[in-house]
Design an enzyme around this catalytic site. Sequence first.
Site, PDB file in Angstrom:
ATOM      1  CE  LYS A 259      -1.783   1.502   4.109  1.00 24.45           C
ATOM      2  NZ  LYS A 259      -1.295   2.917   4.338  1.00 24.45           N
ATOM      3  CG  ASN A 260       2.637   2.644   3.607  1.00 27.27           C
ATOM      4  OD1 ASN A 260       1.700   2.808   3.158  1.00 27.27           O
ATOM      5  ND2 ASN A 260       3.048   2.444   4.667  1.00 27.27           N
TER       6      ASN A 260
ATOM      7  CB  CYS B 134      -3.847  11.860  11.864  1.00 36.90           C
ATOM      8  SG  CYS B 134      -2.711  10.411  12.211  1.00 36.90           S
TER       9      CYS B 134
ATOM     10  CG  ASP C 167       3.883   1.388   9.221  1.00 32.14           C
ATOM     11  OD1 ASP C 167       3.443   2.366  10.057  1.00 32.14           O
ATOM     12  OD2 ASP C 167       3.918   1.862   8.037  1.00 32.14           O
TER      13      ASP C 167
ATOM     14  NE  ARG D  27      -6.843   4.186   5.904  1.00 31.36           N
ATOM     15  CZ  ARG D  27      -6.511   5.185   6.575  1.00 31.36           C
ATOM     16  NH1 ARG D  27      -6.777   5.523   7.775  1.00 31.36           N
ATOM     17  NH2 ARG D  27      -5.268   6.001   5.979  1.00 31.36           N
TER      18      ARG D  27
ATOM     19  NE  ARG E  90       1.194  10.094  10.463  1.00 26.98           N
ATOM     20  CZ  ARG E  90       0.961   9.046   9.736  1.00 26.98           C
ATOM     21  NH1 ARG E  90      -0.173   8.474  10.234  1.00 26.98           N
ATOM     22  NH2 ARG E  90       1.400   8.665   8.903  1.00 26.98           N
TER      23      ARG E  90
HETATM   24  C1  UD1 Z   1       4.672   6.785   6.062  1.00 27.93           C
HETATM   25  C2  UD1 Z   1       3.772   5.757   5.972  1.00 27.93           C
HETATM   26  C3  UD1 Z   1       3.305   5.150   7.338  1.00 27.93           C
HETATM   27  C4  UD1 Z   1       4.628   4.999   8.216  1.00 27.93           C
HETATM   28  C5  UD1 Z   1       5.530   6.065   8.361  1.00 27.93           C
HETATM   29  C6  UD1 Z   1       6.769   5.898   9.181  1.00 27.93           C
HETATM   30  C7  UD1 Z   1       2.844   5.901   3.844  1.00 27.93           C
HETATM   31  C8  UD1 Z   1       1.612   6.240   3.199  1.00 27.93           C
HETATM   32  N1  UD1 Z   1       2.560   5.925   5.142  1.00 27.93           N
HETATM   33  O1  UD1 Z   1       3.896   7.762   6.617  1.00 27.93           O
HETATM   34  O2  UD1 Z   1       2.666   3.797   7.209  1.00 27.93           O
HETATM   35  O3  UD1 Z   1       4.318   4.704   9.585  1.00 27.93           O
HETATM   36  O4  UD1 Z   1       5.907   6.632   6.802  1.00 27.93           O
HETATM   37  O5  UD1 Z   1       7.599   5.094   8.698  1.00 27.93           O
HETATM   38  O6  UD1 Z   1       3.800   5.705   3.354  1.00 27.93           O
HETATM   39  N2  UD1 Z   1       7.070  14.551  10.123  1.00 27.93           N
HETATM   40  C9  UD1 Z   1       6.829  15.888  10.330  1.00 27.93           C
HETATM   41  N3  UD1 Z   1       6.728  16.966   9.346  1.00 27.93           N
HETATM   42  C10 UD1 Z   1       6.364  16.606   8.283  1.00 27.93           C
HETATM   43  C11 UD1 Z   1       6.457  15.044   7.981  1.00 27.93           C
HETATM   44  C12 UD1 Z   1       6.567  14.195   8.963  1.00 27.93           C
HETATM   45  O7  UD1 Z   1       7.081  16.360  11.462  1.00 27.93           O
HETATM   46  O8  UD1 Z   1       6.343  17.360   7.391  1.00 27.93           O
HETATM   47  C13 UD1 Z   1       6.965  13.701  11.219  1.00 27.93           C
HETATM   48  C14 UD1 Z   1       5.774  12.881  11.603  1.00 27.93           C
HETATM   49  O9  UD1 Z   1       4.843  13.484  12.499  1.00 27.93           O
HETATM   50  C15 UD1 Z   1       6.533  11.403  12.079  1.00 27.93           C
HETATM   51  C16 UD1 Z   1       7.791  11.439  11.542  1.00 27.93           C
HETATM   52  O10 UD1 Z   1       7.988  12.920  10.804  1.00 27.93           O
HETATM   53  O11 UD1 Z   1       6.586  11.799  13.499  1.00 27.93           O
HETATM   54  C17 UD1 Z   1       7.987  10.608  10.038  1.00 27.93           C
HETATM   55  O12 UD1 Z   1       6.707  10.649   9.622  1.00 27.93           O
HETATM   56  P1  UD1 Z   1       6.728  10.334   7.984  1.00 27.93           P
HETATM   57  O13 UD1 Z   1       7.786   9.526   7.731  1.00 27.93           O
HETATM   58  O14 UD1 Z   1       6.382  11.498   7.167  1.00 27.93           O
HETATM   59  O15 UD1 Z   1       5.211   9.562   7.870  1.00 27.93           O
HETATM   60  P2  UD1 Z   1       4.191   9.233   6.717  1.00 27.93           P
HETATM   61  O16 UD1 Z   1       4.999   9.428   5.267  1.00 27.93           O
HETATM   62  O17 UD1 Z   1       3.309  10.354   6.877  1.00 27.93           O
END
Ligand code: UD1
Length: 425
Positions: A22-23, A120, A310, A402, A125
């Site tokens: 999915k990711n 969320c 995850d 999902r 996030r």
């Molecule tokens: C993706 C995955 C999710 C997984 C996560 C971490 C998808 C669709 N989802 O989520 O299943 O749990 O990676 O491996 O691929 N952060 C910020 N600012 C930002 C972006 C992120 O502070 O602009 C923080 C987040 O709150 C979190 C950390 O960075 O604490 C990691 O998040 P991120 O790697 O961005 O997760 P996703 O891409 O949302």
Amino acid sequence: MDKIRIRGGRPLHGRIQISGAKNAGLPLMAACLLSDQTLTLSNLPALADIATMATLLEQHGVTTEVEGENGSRTMRLNAGNITSTTAPYDLVRKMRASVLVLGPILARFGEARVSLPGGCAIGNRPVDLHVKGLTALGAEIVLEEGYIHAKAPKGLKGGRYVFPQVSVGATENLMMAACLAEGETTLVNAAREPEVNDLAHCLNAMGGKVSGIGTDTLTIQGVAALHGAEHRVVADRIEAGTYAIAAVMTDGELELTGVCPTLLEALLKLLTEAGAKIDTFEDGLRIRRANGMMAGVDVMTEPYPGFPTDLQAQIMALMTVSKGAAMVTETIFENRFMHVPELCRMGANINVHHSSAMIRGVEKLKGAPVMATDLRASVSMVLAGLAAEGETIINRVYHLDRGYERLEAKLAACGADIERLRGEG
Ligand code: UD1
């Protein structure tokens, strides 16, 4: 609303074909926005989040065509006729990954409006890194009326962005945008999750020039346009990891096929330490207990190649019935322990202190009605239910839909007593 009923205590035996991730599928679908030619994605899982992304893209004017059944689905996406550069709140709030359309739309059309995802279940996030990164590529971004409004009337310009924190989504958004920026972009402290690498390979198949794939520094040479391509979505390492844990948790033996075991190195090392016997093949693995009980081991979540967040809820479920104590520390997301009170209702002994949970193994969990508030927490309830004595009813099954393709069918084929109870509304 549908529920899942599990009568626990049956060891799982058999073979499970792992679906596409999915990711990986979500960003790959967003990548179609970078070209006016068709992107064909095979091995795309049939999941609610994939359907939500398709709806979002269609709303932008993308045409989508799906062929094939579960397990071998191919989607053709064509963004030759984009009619809207706005991603509306209604769709974005359903799925945070919707923000992945921001980079590609901005890069190709010079403007994009994407609703802020909002709150969320697993903590606050933010999307600040997506915004700051695109700004480093010359975008002008304002936040207004709940929307990220990004403009680059003369196109994006290559730049250098150092991520203060590893972010999978922000790395993907920036990498896609940089493909159509003028000149060279360097992304430092980039995420190197296999799903990020899968996207990079697809972008290159579309005529992009991404190098440093698999390392924490990505270099992207911008090109004037990307073309169509065919790409097979990488296997879902989280689905595979979940079933690997199910095998040892129920004291059964499973063969998982269609997944390269190196994607699961951190988990497999940990499970071996905890008492699993694992045989790996080129595109699969077999797993069972080496002998007797599994033992508690400490785990800390980290960006890839570390232990994935995850799989944190699932490994914790295993630790609740393993011998001795284990400490599970979550470093990626705040508030990602919603499964703890539910596991405790099934008889687990867990104490949470800040971002760490101390688990003392118990002999048996007992079935109970449970409810979870996110995808991975829900599947940890399934694992607990499979290993527990008696009946477990899992509410809010839409979380599972999902992210897990044909969960009940895959588990039932391996001997689980699991069924979906169809509900109204
Ligand atoms: C993706 C995955 C999710 C997984 C996560 C971490 C998808 C669709 N989802 O989520 O299943 O749990 O990676 O491996 O691929 N952060 C910020 N600012 C930002 C972006 C992120 O502070 O602009 C923080 C987040 O709150 C979190 C950390 O960075 O604490 C990691 O998040 P991120 O790697 O961005 O997760 P996703 O891409 O949302």
